[in-house]
Design a protein around this motif. Structure first.
Motif, mmCIF file in Angstrom:
data_model
loop_
_atom_site.group_PDB
_atom_site.id
_atom_site.type_symbol
_atom_site.label_atom_id
_atom_site.label_comp_id
_atom_site.label_asym_id
_atom_site.label_seq_id
_atom_site.Cartn_x
_atom_site.Cartn_y
_atom_site.Cartn_z
ATOM 1 N N ARG A 192 -25.771 57.043 2.273
ATOM 2 C CA ARG A 192 -27.039 57.550 2.786
ATOM 3 C C ARG A 192 -27.035 59.066 2.878
ATOM 4 O O ARG A 192 -27.982 59.743 2.489
ATOM 5 N N GLU A 197 -24.056 52.485 10.796
ATOM 6 C CA GLU A 197 -24.431 53.580 9.895
ATOM 7 C C GLU A 197 -25.949 53.680 9.684
ATOM 8 O O GLU A 197 -26.507 54.775 9.695
ATOM 9 N N ASP A 198 -26.615 52.550 9.519
ATOM 10 C CA ASP A 198 -28.055 52.554 9.255
ATOM 11 C C ASP A 198 -28.822 53.344 10.296
ATOM 12 O O ASP A 198 -29.801 54.015 9.992
ATOM 13 N N ALA A 249 -14.476 45.581 9.979
ATOM 14 C CA ALA A 249 -13.510 45.066 9.009
ATOM 15 C C ALA A 249 -12.801 46.214 8.310
ATOM 16 O O ALA A 249 -11.589 46.187 8.111
ATOM 17 N N ARG A 250 -13.556 47.226 7.958
ATOM 18 C CA ARG A 250 -12.947 48.359 7.285
ATOM 19 C C ARG A 250 -11.861 48.969 8.162
ATOM 20 O O ARG A 250 -10.760 49.273 7.706
ATOM 21 N N ARG A 276 -35.204 59.319 4.514
ATOM 22 C CA ARG A 276 -34.968 60.065 5.727
ATOM 23 C C ARG A 276 -35.259 61.561 5.519
ATOM 24 O O ARG A 276 -35.950 62.197 6.312
ATOM 25 N N GLN A 284 -10.060 46.237 0.067
ATOM 26 C CA GLN A 284 -10.832 47.462 -0.046
ATOM 27 C C GLN A 284 -10.041 48.454 -0.884
ATOM 28 O O GLN A 284 -8.920 48.817 -0.525
ATOM 29 N N ALA A 318 -20.857 44.255 0.811
ATOM 30 C CA ALA A 318 -20.733 43.271 1.880
ATOM 31 C C ALA A 318 -21.543 42.025 1.535
ATOM 32 O O ALA A 318 -21.077 40.892 1.696
ATOM 33 N N THR A 344 -34.313 58.001 13.810
ATOM 34 C CA THR A 344 -32.907 57.647 14.023
ATOM 35 C C THR A 344 -32.759 56.926 15.357
ATOM 36 O O THR A 344 -33.539 57.136 16.279
ATOM 37 N N ALA A 385 -18.890 44.529 9.146
ATOM 38 C CA ALA A 385 -18.367 45.157 7.936
ATOM 39 C C ALA A 385 -17.635 46.443 8.305
ATOM 40 O O ALA A 385 -16.540 46.713 7.816
ATOM 41 N N GLU A 386 -18.244 47.219 9.186
ATOM 42 C CA GLU A 386 -17.599 48.469 9.577
ATOM 43 C C GLU A 386 -16.299 48.178 10.321
ATOM 44 O O GLU A 386 -15.269 48.820 10.096
ATOM 45 N N ASP A 428 -22.015 40.436 6.259
ATOM 46 C CA ASP A 428 -23.055 41.387 5.928
ATOM 47 C C ASP A 428 -23.869 41.820 7.139
ATOM 48 O O ASP A 428 -24.931 42.392 7.016
ATOM 49 N N ASP A 446 -18.094 48.539 3.785
ATOM 50 C CA ASP A 446 -19.280 48.795 4.589
ATOM 51 C C ASP A 446 -20.399 49.429 3.782
ATOM 52 O O ASP A 446 -21.349 49.964 4.349
ATOM 53 N N PHE A 485 -29.769 56.977 9.944
ATOM 54 C CA PHE A 485 -30.692 57.413 8.908
ATOM 55 C C PHE A 485 -32.045 56.709 8.989
ATOM 56 O O PHE A 485 -32.902 56.927 8.156
ATOM 57 N N SER A 486 -32.203 55.847 9.960
ATOM 58 C CA SER A 486 -33.471 55.148 10.071
ATOM 59 C C SER A 486 -34.550 56.130 10.506
ATOM 60 O O SER A 486 -34.272 57.265 10.880
ATOM 61 N N ILE A 487 -35.778 55.684 10.430
ATOM 62 C CA ILE A 487 -36.889 56.534 10.822
ATOM 63 C C ILE A 487 -37.621 55.866 11.961
ATOM 64 O O ILE A 487 -38.276 54.850 11.736
#
Lengths: 332, 332
Positions: free
Chosen positions: B223, A278-279, A79-80, B256, B97, B76, A286, A76-77, A71, B71, A282-284
């Motif tokens: 997102r 990925e987060d 792994a994909r 966002r 997946q 996850a 970015t 995770a990314e 996690d 992901d 979109f964070s504030i």
DNA sequence: AGCGTTGCTTACAACGTTGTAGAAACCAGG
DNA sequence: CCTGGTTTCTACAACGTTGTAAGCAACGCT
């Protein structure tokens, strides 16, 4: 309930081996025989027993991917991508969580499979060269930092260069009191050491003195650790005008701590991360970050493993460097 | 290179079966014999061939977890809990997946294992009752919404109640123009339908008219979809003073978009999510959300599966509801 | 001494598959 | 209709393990 080759054979009035030949697409089977067998297979819903096949063939068609924590978005990314790349080779991926402990990692490397898996892609934190040497048997590709002179194939990004570049970017913004978050003294901290080295190199190039007080350790690289480290920096009296966090989750934690302290990013403090999860898009605000080519890393790892399992069985250990780039967004 | 029971047996001067007995901890082995065998095992680095053992026993010690996307943080995190719970039963988890496609899901359910796995924990999006009926053979536990009258065990949260509660919370804050993000018309959108129903129920209870224009669809629950839906709501002239997003990643996207539009959360628009993923604890602002007990979900699923594999082999399908709570933070 | 009991060990067969080697069927050319 | 060469099919053994049943000591009891 569950049928075997034998059942299909009886139903189709042929030998067991002929059914096996049909199942495996062997060419010398007469068209009408093949049709009869296929009909019987369909009627009985026959599906091969992979354990038996594996036993016979000595191959399982499964590779394992062992990462410290599932996690953590980076893994995770990754792994994909590994699952996708492996699928192209007809492999199933057994994903394993090591928790980053050397015991667990050793178990993953030696234990998981024991004939259950054909090979292993391991993202080690704690594994030493000795541990690796003891494994030997299993074809293996390592991700991340080199375990010095280990005997295994390796896929990595140039951590030092990447860290240097992103730090240089902060310098280029005119920042001079650039902090670093994520240093680690433990033997597990190979990535931390390399990124710290890159950070220091960039400072040196810019003629900025390295200040110990600006370097904050983080026991793990989670959001909470990043937030704690940032708070510590803010209260310790050294006012940074930029922070390079050794991964993105640390950076997201730092963003949070800065927000709570009422500081603006990037106006008061610029923040940069590492991983391009990925987060961060979109964070504030970015997140500006180092973007390793995860898709490429996964593909290279799978391909190295494929080589080990095939023609390059005895090739000397190879080491591939996956490209990275800077993803510059709002935070720096 | 790789040794077999036979090699150990010869070295220790005993029969193959005796070595097997030692390996499996069978009790009637004299202490000195056991010692001799164990010594031989150690010297040869013997490790059992699991394919052979599985073939013989008809069990593999591996269960699969099939989720739409690794992901997506919710999955996850769930995967981590499943791995942990399964480890307590001595199982390894094969993580798969599906991409959410029904073809892929069917393949996961029927194909993966074929004697490679003892059971399957499946988080289906697209699977229909028919698909499930066709599988039959493999012990299986489903996560999430009920596939109506499917024959399999089920672990779920009470989506309707949870959605109603969090919406009621928004009402309790004095909001009246409460939007919803994440509705889906496709057959895959079972969760979406239930959460929408809960949302509608809460509005009805509060005497607020349901307004179609406040309900924004989202093709996927990423997102980017949340951000797009939020932007759409903002430009369409219906000014919501709160949004209930059907999962946390949607909510993070919405945060966002609101930020980009210069709106304050929660002052101008309150935002609530669903899933309680790690990100939401560090976002700016932190996310109010429905927190399903993921650890419990995982544990229940593993336990149901254990039952199916053991004593309850023929028990009627069971359905367990895992608890949830509201995690109220800054955004609402 | 003879008997059953208990503790320890072993030979054998089986799990379901595929590689090997060879048998049977087929085909063409004389 | 035989010959020699394919093509198609089959019997058998093996992969490494464990369950079954049975063998063999050694023991205590009559």
């Amino acid at each position: 309930m569950r049928h075997r080759l034998k059942d299909v054979a009886e139903r189709a009035g042929v030998s067991v081996k002929t059914v096996s030949n049909v199942v495996n697409g062997y060419q010398h089977v007469r068209a009408d025989t093949r049709a009869r067998v296929e009909e019987a297979i369909a009627e009985l819903h026959y599906r091969p027993n992979l354990s038996a096949r594996n036993l016979r063939k000595g191959r399982t068609g499964v590779i394992a991917l062992a990462v410290p924590e599932l996690d953590i978005p980076y893994f995770a990314e990754l792994a994909r991508h590994v699952v996708t790349a492996a699928a192209e080779h007809g492999w199933t991926v057994l994903i394993d969580q090591t928790g980053g402990g050397s015991e667990q990692e050793r178990k993953a490397a030696s234990g998981i499979g024991d004939h259950m898996i054909d090979g292993l892609i391991l993202s080690p934190l704690a594994l030493t060269a000795d541990d690796l040497a003891a494994l030997d048997g299993l074809p293996m590709v390592l991700l991340g930092e080199r375990v010095d002179h280990g005997p295994a194939d390796h896929v990595m990004v140039d951590n030092v260069a990447a860290a240097r570049e992103i730090t240089a970017h902060l310098v280029g913004l005119g920042r001079r009191r650039i902090a670093a978050i994520g240093s680690q003294r433990t033997p597990e901290g190979a990535s931390a050491r390399l990124r710290l080295a890159g950070y220091a190199a960039a400072l040196a190039e810019a003629g900025i003195a390295y200040d110990d007080r600006l370097v904050a350790p983080a026991p793990a690289w989670h959001r909470a650790d990043g937030a704690a480290a940032m708070r510590h920096l803010l209260t310790s009296g050294v006012r940074p005008d930029a922070v390079f966090c050794f991964n993105d989750t640390l950076a997201l934690g730092a963003l949070r701590a800065l927000h709570e302290a009422g500081l603006r990013v990037p106006e008061d403090v610029a923040v940069a991360g590492f991983d391009d999860i990925e987060d961060g898009r979109f964070s504030i605000p970015t997140l500006s970050t180092v973007a390793p080519d995860k898709e490429r890393i996964a593909r290279l790892a799978v391909e190295l493993l494929a080589g080990r399992l095939g023609p390059d069985r005895e090739a000397p250990p190879r080491e591939l460097v996956a490209p990275h780039r800077l993803a510059l967004r709002e935070s720096a």
